[in-house]
Motif scaffolding. Structure first.
Motif, PDB file in Angstrom:
ATOM      1  N   ALA A 465       0.723  -1.146   0.113  1.00 20.62           N
ATOM      2  CA  ALA A 465       0.032  -0.056  -0.074  1.00 20.62           C
ATOM      3  C   ALA A 465       0.967   1.323  -0.015  1.00 20.62           C
ATOM      4  N   VAL A 466       1.780   1.118   0.796  1.00 17.11           N
ATOM      5  CA  VAL A 466       2.784   2.341   0.753  1.00 17.11           C
ATOM      6  C   VAL A 466       3.481   2.660  -0.713  1.00 17.11           C
ATOM      7  N   HIS A 467       3.978   1.516  -1.225  1.00 13.69           N
ATOM      8  CA  HIS A 467       4.400   1.699  -2.404  1.00 13.69           C
ATOM      9  C   HIS A 467       3.624   2.100  -3.725  1.00 13.69           C
ATOM     10  N   ALA A 479      -5.267  11.761  -5.286  1.00 13.14           N
ATOM     11  CA  ALA A 479      -6.486  11.071  -4.536  1.00 13.14           C
ATOM     12  C   ALA A 479      -6.116   9.542  -4.234  1.00 13.14           C
ATOM     13  N   ALA A 480      -5.481   8.940  -5.388  1.00 16.03           N
ATOM     14  CA  ALA A 480      -5.102   7.632  -5.240  1.00 16.03           C
ATOM     15  C   ALA A 480      -3.869   7.303  -4.107  1.00 16.03           C
ATOM     16  N   THR A 481      -2.984   8.408  -3.962  1.00 13.89           N
ATOM     17  CA  THR A 481      -1.916   8.271  -3.060  1.00 13.89           C
ATOM     18  C   THR A 481      -2.614   8.535  -1.507  1.00 13.89           C
ATOM     19  N   LEU A 482      -3.757   9.360  -1.621  1.00 10.72           N
ATOM     20  CA  LEU A 482      -4.455   9.349  -0.237  1.00 10.72           C
ATOM     21  C   LEU A 482      -5.044   7.997   0.339  1.00 10.72           C
ATOM     22  N   ALA A 483      -5.569   7.461  -0.808  1.00  7.90           N
ATOM     23  CA  ALA A 483      -6.327   6.196  -0.620  1.00  7.90           C
ATOM     24  C   ALA A 483      -5.380   4.980  -0.183  1.00  7.90           C
ATOM     25  N   ARG A 487      -4.854   3.172   3.819  1.00 10.20           N
ATOM     26  CA  ARG A 487      -5.132   2.065   3.878  1.00 10.20           C
ATOM     27  C   ARG A 487      -3.815   1.313   4.470  1.00 10.20           C
ATOM     28  N   ALA A 488      -2.747   1.845   4.209  1.00 13.49           N
ATOM     29  CA  ALA A 488      -1.506   1.483   5.051  1.00 13.49           C
ATOM     30  C   ALA A 488      -1.638   1.628   6.350  1.00 13.49           C
ATOM     31  N   LEU A 489      -2.012   2.875   6.721  1.00 14.69           N
ATOM     32  CA  LEU A 489      -2.162   3.132   8.111  1.00 14.69           C
ATOM     33  C   LEU A 489      -3.000   2.013   8.792  1.00 14.69           C
ATOM     34  N   ALA A 490      -4.037   1.997   8.286  1.00 14.35           N
ATOM     35  CA  ALA A 490      -4.960   0.918   8.688  1.00 14.35           C
ATOM     36  C   ALA A 490      -4.596  -0.274   8.917  1.00 14.35           C
TER      37      ALA A 490
END
Length: 904
Positions: A465-467, A479-483, A487-490
């Motif tokens: 997710a980070v990559h 916008a996709a970067t944020l998403a 997700r990585a944070l979750a």
């Protein structure tokens, strides 16, 4: 590289007993000691290393680096060079080594600049030898070497030993007399030297004819002479041997090597062949590879027998074979026992892995075709390569592994994606992320998955997710970067500080790119906390730079200053690797002090940043120092140096994932405007394709404000009404966008320009409205230069603001900073914001004549200095910067007769 192996790379070879003295070559090298570069260039086997070892004997100030194919990594190469220099000058290079070992090494030319400063301060001459330089083919290293050569202090002398000429500016050095060259023709043994070597050193009983025949057939080539001498030892028919050998270099070596090998006992011959694939040898390693014992004793015996073994340390623990001899041995091994080569490499790989050298372990595994083993080792090495910012090395390993090996290794696929992102290989990232992701879905062939780092596998979903967030940012999809980042944070645990810091920083970056600075500020603040919890203080400084940039754009100067100060407090208690970025803190603080008109402190902080950059902690963004210095030089009245600094800033600028919202070329265009070079500034805007009409995107906001400034300057110079209309419309759109995005710093600047635009239209009431708003927003944060840097036009507006009672204390402070005169006797005219005094009107009318300054002074019976003071005030009140424009503006305001009326 482990310390013992590093020592072998830096060992200065000792001359062998009984070496043939060759004073002619020593004299050439002595002459070269006064030049920048000594080049010893010849094919293999011509005694380059031996010659330099003999010349350096007894010189305590010689540093040596033995290079090999594995030294094409930029960071590794310069780490070895600096470590070598420290063996003879311990006071240099400590900080530079720490910087190279830091998670984010600075650009290499900055590291070399500080190293050269250190070397320049040493009192002794130093010689640096780079042996086997032909093995280095990295373009980055070659460019850095050219940089080093151009700037070397006079006490440093570089020696390059190579089989081929290095790609450095030899012609230029030769023309300047800064190069001494020794080539194959000079390295060849002369007849007398051949005779001394064969009869005195090797102890052979040869006739003059035998010596002459060998000299003729080897052409003085020392490797062939040495092999021939070894082959002749113990022979009865020496003359027959000499008569029987002929041919070119390659055949001579093959023939003589075969002769030497055949004359060795079987155990020694096997030892030579089986260990030939090792770049460095010690007893334990040789035993592991051969499966025998007594490796150290065998190496010592080979050394005593002068059998092409070169010691690599003073303890006689590490050795290497002469390169030419090793080539022949490896070729013979491949011919005689091809099936054994893979086994030998595997044994070497296992030994290096057990002894803490993953790089050598991986290289031997790959050389032996043990690709699954190599993949295992790469996976285990990945965390360290990421931590040490060696993504380029990681990428090179992974690119050498075939698809069928990577296909079932999700951790490696994700690591490959990360390495590509870090090194600019964006086009291949998606493919490797897909490979990693397919294992997350639990495919039917999941039992074929190969994992050696279970911890990395557990965190694979978050890593992917980070990559993906980073790839989306590169592709311009915030916008996709944020998403992906969210997700990585979750997926990440609360205590996985590094992962959470990286993902949160990506949230901040995406918000910043879209102009949502408040969300960006919040994300960067959280990321800072996580990085600090992880102890990655260099990254804390980097994040602080970005956070302060955001705060300044938001008009929050006080918080920006606190951000710099908090980050700066982290630095003194930690060692050099964590100080990188400290210099940026001082630059940022200087910028805030300059805005508040504390110019003395601003200059002091710039000086501190420059000193830190050279001695303690290089800046993460070196261009910022140049921009800050340029602004101060402009205030000092040095426009030429101001522009030169901006040109230098543009040259050293290195982009990253952060948006470049204050491009150096736009800053340069603003400087051109202040110098009256309006057409050049407009040319920049035209080349950038900046429209004066239409939507204004946040990413180009600074550039569009710059364009508005250029259009206002064009109207002021040419009275070009369309330029003023375009500027007015552009400023209206800029204000709306900045207010919506809560970018108060930009709002203040745009309001100031709106006030100036209204003044140019001669509408004082309209000018005071945006000026009043700007003053109200700016006063709590202590803005000064945003107003007074606008020059005479703003001075006139501030005088009008004072008369209307706008922010009286603040306006008084701004007027004081601007140095505005307040003792004039007003003479009002319609459209004039600040009235002229009667004496100023007298001077103005004479400016419309052909009289020069001294004549005007005599006419008015005042000093020339008084005339100049009145003229300066006139320019300020009329909003012009030259005599012709003042007269034209005065005519428009009916302050003096028009030219035609004067003629009548």
């Amino acid at each position: 590289m482990p310390a013992p192996l590093l020592e072998t790379k830096l060992y200065v070879p000792r001359p062998r007993d009984g070496a043939v003295p060759r004073p002619r070559l020593g004299e050439r090298l002595d002459a070269g000691a006064a030049t920048r570069l000594m080049l010893v260039s010849a094919p293999a086997g011509f005694g380059k290393t031996t010659l330099l070892a003999e010349w350096l004997a007894g010189r305590p100030s010689a540093a040596w680096v033995s290079l090999d194919r594995g030294d094409n990594d930029l960071v590794s190469f310069w780490t070895y060079v600096i470590a070598a220099l420290r063996t003879v000058a311990p006071g240099v290079g400590a900080h530079e080594l720490a910087l190279l070992a830091s998670p984010q090494p600075p650009p290499i030319h900055l590291v070399l600049t500080t190293l050269l400063n250190d070397l320049g301060a040493t009192g002794d001459d130093l010689v640096l030898v780079l042996d086997d330089y032909h093995l280095v083919d990295s373009r980055e290293i070659q460019e850095a070497m050219a940089f080093l050569l151009d700037r070397m202090p006079s006490r440093l002398h570089l020696v390059i030993a190579s089989r081929a000429d290095p790609p450095v500016p030899l012609a230029r050095l030769r023309a300047r007399g800064e190069l001494v060259e020794i080539r194959a023709a000079e390295l060849r043994f002369r007849p007398a030297e051949v005779a001394m070597y064969l009869t005195e050193v090797m102890g052979l009983r040869l006739t003059t004819q035998d010596v002459a025949a060998l000299e003729e057939r080897t052409e003085g080539w020392i490797a062939a002479l040495q092999l021939a001498a070894l082959s002749m030892q113990g022979r009865d028919d020496v003359a027959g041997f000499i008569a029987g050998f002929t041919g070119d270099d390659r055949y001579i070596v093959d023939y003589l090597a075969e002769e030497v090998l055949q004359r060795q006992a079987a155990p020694v011959r096997d030892f030579l062949l089986h260990t030939s694939l090792l770049g460095r040898l010690d007893g334990s390693l040789c035993d592991a590879v051969t499966g025998g014992s007594g490796g150290r004793a065998t190496l010592e015996a080979l050394d005593r027998g002068n059998l092409f073994v070169v010691p690599l340390d003073d303890r006689r623990q590490w050795y290497r074979y002469h390169h030419l001899f090793a080539d022949v041995l490896r070729a013979r091994l491949a011919d005689e026992a091809p099936d054994l080569v893979a086994t030998l490499h595997r044994r070497a790989s296992d030994w290096f892995a057990e002894h803490g050298d993953p790089v050598a372990a991986i290289e031997h595994a790959m050389a032996g075709g043990h690709l699954e083993r190599a993949a295992d080792l790469v996976e285990l090495a990945m965390p360290a390569t990421r931590r040490n910012r060696q993504e380029a090395v990681l990428r090179s390993w992974l690119e050498r592994l075939p698809e069928e090996v990577l296909a079932f290794r999700p951790v490696l696929s994700n690591g490959f994606a990360g390495a590509l992102l870090a090194t600019g290989g964006f086009s291949e990232v998606e493919r490797h992320l897909v490979d990693a992701e397919r294992w997350l879905a639990g495919p039917e062939d999941a039992d074929r998955v190969v994992v050696v780092d279970e911890e990395e596998l557990r965190r694979l979903p978050a890593g992917v997710a980070v990559h993906r967030a980073g790839l989306a940012l590169v592709q311009g999809d915030p916008a996709a970067t944020l998403a992906h980042a969210r997700r990585a944070l979750a997926l990440l645990e609360d205590d996985h500080h590094i992962g959470r810091a990286s993902a949160t920083a990506l949230v901040g970056l995406a918000s910043w790119w879209t102009g949502d600075l408040e969300s960006a500020r919040e994300a960067y603040t959280r990321s800072l906390g996580s990085m600090q919890a992880a102890g990655h203080l260099a990254d804390v400084l980097g994040l602080s730079i970005a956070l302060a940039d955001i705060l300044i754009t938001q008009g929050r100067l006080r918080e920006a200053m606190l951000t710099y100060e908090r980050a700066l407090r982290l630095a003194p208690d930690h060692r050099a690797p964590l100080l990188r970025g400290t210099a940026d803190m001082y630059v940022g603080m200087s910028t805030v002090h300059r805005e508040r008109d504390d110019l003395g402190e601003a200059r002091r902080l710039v000086d501190s940043s420059e000193e830190l950059g050279e001695h303690l902690g290089l800046p993460q963004h070196p261009y910022r120092l140049r921009v800050a210095k340029s602004a101060l030089r402009a205030l000092d009245g040095n426009p030429v140096e101001a522009l030169a600094l901006l040109d230098e800033a543009e040259r050293v600028y290195v982009g990253d994932f952060s948006p470049d919202v204050r491009p150096v070329p736009a800053v340069r265009a603003r400087t051109l405007i202040t110098q009256g070079r309006v057409d050049e500034a407009l040319g920049w805007a035209r080349d950038r394709g900046l429209p004066a009409t239409g939507d204004v995107a946040y990413l180009h906001e600074f550039e569009h404000v710059t364009l508005a400034r250029a259009l206002l300057a064009r109207f002021e110079r040419d009275r070009d009404q369309p330029a003023l209309d375009e500027a007015t419309g552009l400023l209206d759109r800029l204000l709306a966008g900045a207010e919506t995005g809560q970018r108060t710093g930009t709002v203040i600047e745009v309001l100031v320009l709106q006030a100036l635009a209204a003044r140019l239209r001669g509408d004082l009431p309209a000018a005071l409205v945006p000026l009043g708003r700007a003053l109200a927003l700016a006063e709590p944060e202590g803005y000064v230069r945003t107003f007074v840097d606008e020059g005479p036009a703003m001075a006139a507006l501030l005088a009008a603001a004072a008369r209307h009672g706008l922010a009286p204390a603040y306006v008084a402070r701004l007027r004081s900073a601007a140095g505005t005169r307040t003792d004039a006797v007003p003479v009002a005219r319609p459209g004039l914001v600040d009235p002229l005094s009667r004496r100023e009107l007298d001077v103005l009318r004479l400016l419309g004549t052909d009289l020069g300054g001294p004549e005007i002074a005599r006419e008015l019976v005042v000093s020339l200095n008084t005339v100049r003071t009145h003229t300066k005030n006139i320019y300020a009140k009329l909003g012009v910067n030259n005599r012709r424009a003042a007269v034209r503006r005065a005519e428009e305001l009916d302050l003096m007769p028009r030219a035609g009326d004067r003629a009548r």
